[in-house]
Design a protein around this motif. Structure first.
Motif, PDB file in Angstrom:
ATOM      1  N   LEU A 141     -13.176 -12.907   0.671  1.00 44.10           N
ATOM      2  CA  LEU A 141     -12.976 -11.953   1.766  1.00 44.10           C
ATOM      3  C   LEU A 141     -12.522 -10.591   1.251  1.00 44.10           C
ATOM      4  O   LEU A 141     -12.937  -9.551   1.766  1.00 44.10           O
ATOM      5  N   LEU A 142     -11.670 -10.596   0.224  1.00 43.08           N
ATOM      6  CA  LEU A 142     -11.216  -9.332  -0.363  1.00 43.08           C
ATOM      7  C   LEU A 142     -12.394  -8.570  -0.961  1.00 43.08           C
ATOM      8  O   LEU A 142     -12.536  -7.352  -0.753  1.00 43.08           O
ATOM      9  N   ALA A 143     -13.252  -9.277  -1.690  1.00 45.28           N
ATOM     10  CA  ALA A 143     -14.429  -8.634  -2.289  1.00 45.28           C
ATOM     11  C   ALA A 143     -15.340  -8.058  -1.218  1.00 45.28           C
ATOM     12  O   ALA A 143     -15.859  -6.941  -1.351  1.00 45.28           O
ATOM     13  N   ALA A 144     -15.516  -8.809  -0.125  1.00 42.30           N
ATOM     14  CA  ALA A 144     -16.386  -8.344   0.955  1.00 42.30           C
ATOM     15  C   ALA A 144     -15.800  -7.125   1.660  1.00 42.30           C
ATOM     16  O   ALA A 144     -16.526  -6.177   1.996  1.00 42.30           O
ATOM     17  N   GLU A 145     -14.480  -7.126   1.874  1.00 42.73           N
ATOM     18  CA  GLU A 145     -13.823  -5.979   2.517  1.00 42.73           C
ATOM     19  C   GLU A 145     -13.878  -4.742   1.630  1.00 42.73           C
ATOM     20  O   GLU A 145     -14.135  -3.631   2.105  1.00 42.73           O
TER      21      GLU A 145
ATOM     22  N   ASP B   6      -7.690   1.944   1.634  1.00 46.78           N
ATOM     23  CA  ASP B   6      -6.479   2.453   0.990  1.00 46.78           C
ATOM     24  C   ASP B   6      -6.063   1.644  -0.239  1.00 46.78           C
ATOM     25  O   ASP B   6      -5.061   1.963  -0.885  1.00 46.78           O
ATOM     26  N   LEU B   7      -6.814   0.588  -0.571  1.00 46.71           N
ATOM     27  CA  LEU B   7      -6.461  -0.252  -1.721  1.00 46.71           C
ATOM     28  C   LEU B   7      -6.812   0.412  -3.052  1.00 46.71           C
ATOM     29  O   LEU B   7      -6.361  -0.042  -4.102  1.00 46.71           O
ATOM     30  N   LYS B   8      -7.584   1.484  -3.021  1.00 52.95           N
ATOM     31  CA  LYS B   8      -7.998   2.136  -4.263  1.00 52.95           C
ATOM     32  C   LYS B   8      -6.782   2.568  -5.068  1.00 52.95           C
ATOM     33  O   LYS B   8      -5.876   3.241  -4.571  1.00 52.95           O
ATOM     34  N   GLY B   9      -6.759   2.149  -6.348  1.00 54.50           N
ATOM     35  CA  GLY B   9      -5.664   2.495  -7.240  1.00 54.50           C
ATOM     36  C   GLY B   9      -4.411   1.671  -7.038  1.00 54.50           C
ATOM     37  O   GLY B   9      -3.406   1.899  -7.724  1.00 54.50           O
TER      38      GLY B   9
ATOM     39  N   SER C 107     -14.277  -3.842  -8.034  1.00 50.30           N
ATOM     40  CA  SER C 107     -13.083  -4.473  -8.612  1.00 50.30           C
ATOM     41  C   SER C 107     -12.343  -3.523  -9.556  1.00 50.30           C
ATOM     42  O   SER C 107     -11.117  -3.559  -9.642  1.00 50.30           O
ATOM     43  N   ARG C 108     -13.081  -2.644 -10.225  1.00 51.89           N
ATOM     44  CA  ARG C 108     -12.433  -1.702 -11.155  1.00 51.89           C
ATOM     45  C   ARG C 108     -11.623  -0.630 -10.434  1.00 51.89           C
ATOM     46  O   ARG C 108     -10.817   0.078 -11.049  1.00 51.89           O
ATOM     47  N   ASP C 109     -11.830  -0.502  -9.114  1.00 50.00           N
ATOM     48  CA  ASP C 109     -11.117   0.522  -8.351  1.00 50.00           C
ATOM     49  C   ASP C 109      -9.705   0.099  -7.964  1.00 50.00           C
ATOM     50  O   ASP C 109      -8.917   0.924  -7.490  1.00 50.00           O
ATOM     51  N   VAL C 110      -9.395  -1.196  -8.136  1.00 51.93           N
ATOM     52  CA  VAL C 110      -8.047  -1.683  -7.826  1.00 51.93           C
ATOM     53  C   VAL C 110      -7.532  -2.487  -9.013  1.00 51.93           C
ATOM     54  O   VAL C 110      -8.305  -2.913  -9.875  1.00 51.93           O
ATOM     55  N   ASN C 111      -6.243  -2.680  -9.036  1.00 55.51           N
ATOM     56  CA  ASN C 111      -5.625  -3.490 -10.084  1.00 55.51           C
ATOM     57  C   ASN C 111      -5.397  -4.881  -9.507  1.00 55.51           C
ATOM     58  O   ASN C 111      -4.401  -5.131  -8.843  1.00 55.51           O
ATOM     59  N   LEU C 112      -6.353  -5.785  -9.746  1.00 59.51           N
ATOM     60  CA  LEU C 112      -6.263  -7.132  -9.196  1.00 59.51           C
ATOM     61  C   LEU C 112      -5.305  -7.987 -10.004  1.00 59.51           C
ATOM     62  O   LEU C 112      -5.370  -8.020 -11.241  1.00 59.51           O
ATOM     63  N   ILE C 113      -4.426  -8.676  -9.300  1.00 63.08           N
ATOM     64  CA  ILE C 113      -3.459  -9.575  -9.926  1.00 63.08           C
ATOM     65  C   ILE C 113      -3.632 -10.952  -9.303  1.00 63.08           C
ATOM     66  O   ILE C 113      -3.502 -11.113  -8.087  1.00 63.08           O
ATOM     67  N   TYR C 114      -3.937 -11.946 -10.140  1.00 62.27           N
ATOM     68  CA  TYR C 114      -4.231 -13.288  -9.637  1.00 62.27           C
ATOM     69  C   TYR C 114      -2.989 -14.170  -9.670  1.00 62.27           C
ATOM     70  O   TYR C 114      -2.388 -14.382 -10.729  1.00 62.27           O
ATOM     71  N   LEU C 115      -2.616 -14.686  -8.501  1.00 61.14           N
ATOM     72  CA  LEU C 115      -1.420 -15.528  -8.359  1.00 61.14           C
ATOM     73  C   LEU C 115      -1.698 -16.637  -7.356  1.00 61.14           C
ATOM     74  O   LEU C 115      -2.589 -16.525  -6.513  1.00 61.14           O
ATOM     75  N   GLY C 116      -0.906 -17.712  -7.430  1.00 56.82           N
ATOM     76  CA  GLY C 116      -0.985 -18.773  -6.443  1.00 56.82           C
ATOM     77  C   GLY C 116      -0.409 -18.311  -5.118  1.00 56.82           C
ATOM     78  O   GLY C 116       0.299 -17.298  -5.050  1.00 56.82           O
ATOM     79  N   TYR C 117      -0.678 -19.061  -4.050  1.00 53.53           N
ATOM     80  CA  TYR C 117      -0.247 -18.641  -2.717  1.00 53.53           C
ATOM     81  C   TYR C 117       1.266 -18.385  -2.613  1.00 53.53           C
ATOM     82  O   TYR C 117       1.675 -17.324  -2.127  1.00 53.53           O
TER      83      TYR C 117
END
Length: 326
Positions: free
Chosen positions: A144-148, A127-130, A156-166
């Motif tokens: 783990l996210l990439a593997a799932e 369900d993460l698509k889009g 990766s292009r199928d979702v909008n990845l946002i990189y943040l600290g914990y």
């Protein structure tokens, strides 16, 4: 004659004092100092606890806390640390780019959850698509996210990845700036307890399995200071065993000493249920994690290293035997 006896007595007294000084335990300042890098996370606390008991092991620990694993690896490369505690991907990436480091043990398993906002409707990784998905760059959670995603046919292009600290991941989820996050502990337990995050999955059903956090030494420390490295590993095993055998001691140390009351006892217990302390580690686990990272281009390794060449568990096994634990 009397004077000669008096002088002999003084010499004997002086010799006795000198002998006692040689046999007495070394003061902390004279003990070997081991420079350790760690992260401020619930399941990393056993490594920090080594400092609390180091004196009983005949060493001193200079503990430094870092924001993320790659920062620890950089400090080790710069010669500022002897030992580092990190998730496996930081160590694998560093070694894959030629860093002279060695994995010598493991200290925690799991420690990851895919969370979503309650109203997102996300029920699985499919369900993460889009969607907007937050993750910490260069973390085991990114692996783990990439593997799932791959398991469900997503790239990766199928979702909008946002990189943040914990800490920032929780804020983004709370403020609904993202739909989902792949988070660590105890932050994911806090998000659930405080109602702004719901668990989608614990991402342990990929080739990585349940990730094991790694204890890493520089090759120089491992090879050239073996007696001190041996003492450190015995202290590490004692610290881990304390937390494994006495969860209440772990809870007190984490909630009060590490997080200064910012994590509740209930949140700690929820976090620990998903990230138990351990003494497990194997070259096979590191190899599987390396293969997933290489497949998805995580870590940008010039040449992925074979785990069997740099996972060395002899000090761990000797320490476990010395302490009397499996």
């Amino acid at each position: 004659m009397l004077r000669r006896l008096h002088l002999t007595g003084r010499r004997l007294a002086t010799l006795a004092v000198a002998t006692a000084a040689l046999l007495a335990p070394l003061p902390l300042s004279a003990q070997e100092v081991v420079r350790v890098g760690n992260l401020k996370l619930a399941h990393f606390a056993g490594v920090s606890y080594v400092k609390e008991i180091a004196k009983t092991c005949g060493i001193a620990v200079d503990l430094k806390i870092f924001a993320k694993g790659p920062d620890i690896m950089q400090a080790m490369l710069a010669g500022e640390l002897d030992v580092g505690a990190t998730a496996s991907e930081a160590a694998i990436s560093a070694r894959g780019n030629g860093a002279p480091v060695t994995i010598v043990g493991g200290f925690a398993k799991g420690g990851a959850r895919l969370l979503a906002t309650p109203e997102s409707g996300i029920k699985s990784a499919a369900d993460l698509k889009g969607k907007k998905v937050g993750v910490t760059r260069g973390s085991i959670q990114e692996v783990l996210l990439a593997a799932e995603m791959a398991k469900h046919g997503l790239k990766s292009r199928d979702v909008n990845l946002i990189y943040l600290g914990y800490p920032d991941l929780n804020q983004a989820l709370l403020q609904k700036q993202v739909d989902a996050i792949m988070q660590t502990e105890p932050q994911s337990a806090q998000a659930i307890a405080r109602g702004f995050g719901v668990e989608v999955i614990k991402p342990y059903d990929t080739p990585v399995g349940s990730p094991i956090r790694t204890l890493v030494m520089t090759e120089k420390f491992y090879g050239e200071k073996k007696p001190v490295a041996t003492k450190f590993m015995e202290c590490f095993v004692k610290a881990q065993k304390t937390f494994m055998d006495d969860p209440k001691a772990a809870e007190t140390f984490v909630t009060q000493d590490v997080f200064k009351g910012q994590v509740t006892a209930a949140e700690f217990q929820e976090a620990l249920a998903n990230s138990p302390y351990t003494l497990e580690m194997s070259a096979d686990h590191i190899q599987k994690t390396t293969d997933v990272m290489a497949e998805h281009g995580i870590g940008k390794m010039s040449k992925p290293a074979k785990a069997a060449d740099w996972v060395k568990l002899d000090l761990l096994e000797a320490a476990k035997a010395s302490v009397g634990t499996n």
